[in-house]
Scaffold this motif. Structure first.
Motif, PDB file in Angstrom:
ATOM      1  N   MET A 186      33.462  38.605  50.680  1.00  0.00           N
ATOM      2  CA  MET A 186      32.791  37.334  50.761  1.00  0.00           C
ATOM      3  C   MET A 186      33.790  36.235  50.408  1.00  0.00           C
ATOM      4  N   VAL A 187      33.818  35.204  51.212  1.00  0.00           N
ATOM      5  CA  VAL A 187      34.716  34.083  51.000  1.00  0.00           C
ATOM      6  C   VAL A 187      33.878  32.862  50.647  1.00  0.00           C
ATOM      7  N   THR A 188      34.308  32.141  49.611  1.00  0.00           N
ATOM      8  CA  THR A 188      33.604  30.918  49.236  1.00  0.00           C
ATOM      9  C   THR A 188      34.580  29.756  49.233  1.00  0.00           C
ATOM     10  N   ASN A 189      34.055  28.563  49.406  1.00  0.00           N
ATOM     11  CA  ASN A 189      34.892  27.374  49.348  1.00  0.00           C
ATOM     12  C   ASN A 189      34.896  26.825  47.932  1.00  0.00           C
ATOM     13  N   SER A 190      35.478  25.650  47.736  1.00  0.00           N
ATOM     14  CA  SER A 190      35.598  25.091  46.390  1.00  0.00           C
ATOM     15  C   SER A 190      34.244  24.722  45.790  1.00  0.00           C
ATOM     16  N   LYS A 191      33.224  24.532  46.620  1.00  0.00           N
ATOM     17  CA  LYS A 191      31.882  24.207  46.136  1.00  0.00           C
ATOM     18  C   LYS A 191      31.069  25.460  45.845  1.00  0.00           C
ATOM     19  N   GLY A 192      31.616  26.629  46.184  1.00  0.00           N
ATOM     20  CA  GLY A 192      30.909  27.879  45.957  1.00  0.00           C
ATOM     21  C   GLY A 192      30.036  28.298  47.124  1.00  0.00           C
ATOM     22  N   GLU A 193      30.112  27.589  48.246  1.00  0.00           N
ATOM     23  CA  GLU A 193      29.328  27.934  49.433  1.00  0.00           C
ATOM     24  C   GLU A 193      29.983  29.096  50.168  1.00  0.00           C
ATOM     25  N   THR A 194      29.166  29.969  50.708  1.00  0.00           N
ATOM     26  CA  THR A 194      29.669  31.095  51.487  1.00  0.00           C
ATOM     27  C   THR A 194      30.238  30.584  52.809  1.00  0.00           C
ATOM     28  N   GLN A 195      31.429  31.092  53.165  1.00  0.00           N
ATOM     29  CA  GLN A 195      32.095  30.686  54.398  1.00  0.00           C
ATOM     30  C   GLN A 195      32.014  31.811  55.420  1.00  0.00           C
ATOM     31  N   ILE A 196      31.769  31.431  56.665  1.00  0.00           N
ATOM     32  CA  ILE A 196      31.797  32.379  57.772  1.00  0.00           C
ATOM     33  C   ILE A 196      33.075  32.098  58.553  1.00  0.00           C
ATOM     34  N   ILE A 197      33.896  33.129  58.711  1.00  0.00           N
ATOM     35  CA  ILE A 197      35.185  32.986  59.384  1.00  0.00           C
ATOM     36  C   ILE A 197      35.164  33.838  60.642  1.00  0.00           C
ATOM     37  N   THR A 198      35.518  33.230  61.767  1.00  0.00           N
ATOM     38  CA  THR A 198      35.485  33.905  63.056  1.00  0.00           C
ATOM     39  C   THR A 198      36.858  33.805  63.706  1.00  0.00           C
ATOM     40  N   LEU A 199      37.335  34.915  64.260  1.00  0.00           N
ATOM     41  CA  LEU A 199      38.566  34.915  65.037  1.00  0.00           C
ATOM     42  C   LEU A 199      38.181  34.671  66.481  1.00  0.00           C
ATOM     43  N   LYS A 200      38.633  33.548  67.023  1.00  0.00           N
ATOM     44  CA  LYS A 200      38.269  33.165  68.387  1.00  0.00           C
ATOM     45  C   LYS A 200      39.411  33.466  69.343  1.00  0.00           C
ATOM     46  N   ALA A 201      39.088  33.432  70.608  1.00  0.00           N
ATOM     47  CA  ALA A 201      40.101  33.652  71.649  1.00  0.00           C
ATOM     48  C   ALA A 201      41.143  32.538  71.561  1.00  0.00           C
ATOM     49  N   ARG A 214      25.347  25.755  57.924  1.00  0.00           N
ATOM     50  CA  ARG A 214      25.827  24.457  58.426  1.00  0.00           C
ATOM     51  C   ARG A 214      26.296  24.622  59.864  1.00  0.00           C
ATOM     52  N   ARG A 215      26.264  23.536  60.601  1.00  0.00           N
ATOM     53  CA  ARG A 215      26.691  23.578  62.005  1.00  0.00           C
ATOM     54  C   ARG A 215      28.130  23.118  62.206  1.00  0.00           C
ATOM     55  N   PHE A 216      28.653  22.316  61.289  1.00  0.00           N
ATOM     56  CA  PHE A 216      29.997  21.772  61.465  1.00  0.00           C
ATOM     57  C   PHE A 216      31.026  22.884  61.333  1.00  0.00           C
ATOM     58  N   ARG A 217      31.952  22.948  62.281  1.00  0.00           N
ATOM     59  CA  ARG A 217      32.947  24.006  62.327  1.00  0.00           C
ATOM     60  C   ARG A 217      34.351  23.411  62.266  1.00  0.00           C
ATOM     61  N   TYR A 218      35.248  24.134  61.606  1.00  0.00           N
ATOM     62  CA  TYR A 218      36.659  23.755  61.533  1.00  0.00           C
ATOM     63  C   TYR A 218      37.450  24.830  62.257  1.00  0.00           C
ATOM     64  N   GLU A 219      38.355  24.412  63.130  1.00  0.00           N
ATOM     65  CA  GLU A 219      39.200  25.365  63.856  1.00  0.00           C
ATOM     66  C   GLU A 219      40.652  25.144  63.454  1.00  0.00           C
ATOM     67  N   VAL A 220      41.346  26.246  63.218  1.00  0.00           N
ATOM     68  CA  VAL A 220      42.746  26.205  62.802  1.00  0.00           C
ATOM     69  C   VAL A 220      43.508  27.261  63.595  1.00  0.00           C
ATOM     70  N   PRO A 221      44.676  26.904  64.158  1.00  0.00           N
ATOM     71  CA  PRO A 221      45.484  27.931  64.828  1.00  0.00           C
ATOM     72  C   PRO A 221      46.058  28.912  63.808  1.00  0.00           C
ATOM     73  N   LEU A 222      46.186  30.160  64.218  1.00  0.00           N
ATOM     74  CA  LEU A 222      46.745  31.182  63.322  1.00  0.00           C
ATOM     75  C   LEU A 222      48.172  30.849  62.907  1.00  0.00           C
ATOM     76  N   GLN A 223      48.909  30.185  63.773  1.00  0.00           N
ATOM     77  CA  GLN A 223      50.279  29.816  63.460  1.00  0.00           C
ATOM     78  C   GLN A 223      50.330  28.897  62.239  1.00  0.00           C
ATOM     79  N   ALA A 224      49.388  27.961  62.124  1.00  0.00           N
ATOM     80  CA  ALA A 224      49.346  27.067  60.967  1.00  0.00           C
ATOM     81  C   ALA A 224      49.045  27.848  59.692  1.00  0.00           C
TER      82      ALA A 224
END
Length: 89
Positions: free
Chosen positions: A1-16, A27-37
């Motif tokens: 289980m991964v949590t953020n600094s507020k203690g909320e559970t995070q859902i992490i997805t590996l996308k194409a 929550r509906r808001f999503r953050y996308e980050v390249p694996l290289q970063a």
């Protein structure tokens, strides 16, 4: 289980296209980050931890009276904003 600094559970997805997607559960808001970063940030963090260990050993050896060389500082090979994001000074 991964949590953020507020203690909320995070859902992490590996996308194409080698992208990671983060969102807080319920929550509906999503953050996308390249694996290289993520890889670059991991390199910076690991190198900084290595340097801290080397400095601690250097200071202890110097305190014990041994003749030792001071470890070289890490070269800022990445964008300074990445260092700021990891709170490395």
């Amino acid at each position: 289980m991964v949590t953020n600094s507020k203690g909320e559970t995070q859902i992490i997805t590996l996308k194409a296209g080698d992208m990671l997607e983060f969102r807080s559960k319920g929550r509906r808001f999503r953050y996308e980050v390249p694996l290289q970063a993520c890889y670059h940030m991991a390199l910076i963090y690991t190198a900084h931890q290595w340097y801290k260990k080397r400095m601690a050993r250097y200071l202890q050896d110097k305190k014990d009276g041994k003749r030792v060389k001071k470890p070289r500082r890490l070269a800022p090979i990445f964008n300074p904003k990445l260092y700021e994001a990891l709170s490395i000074k």
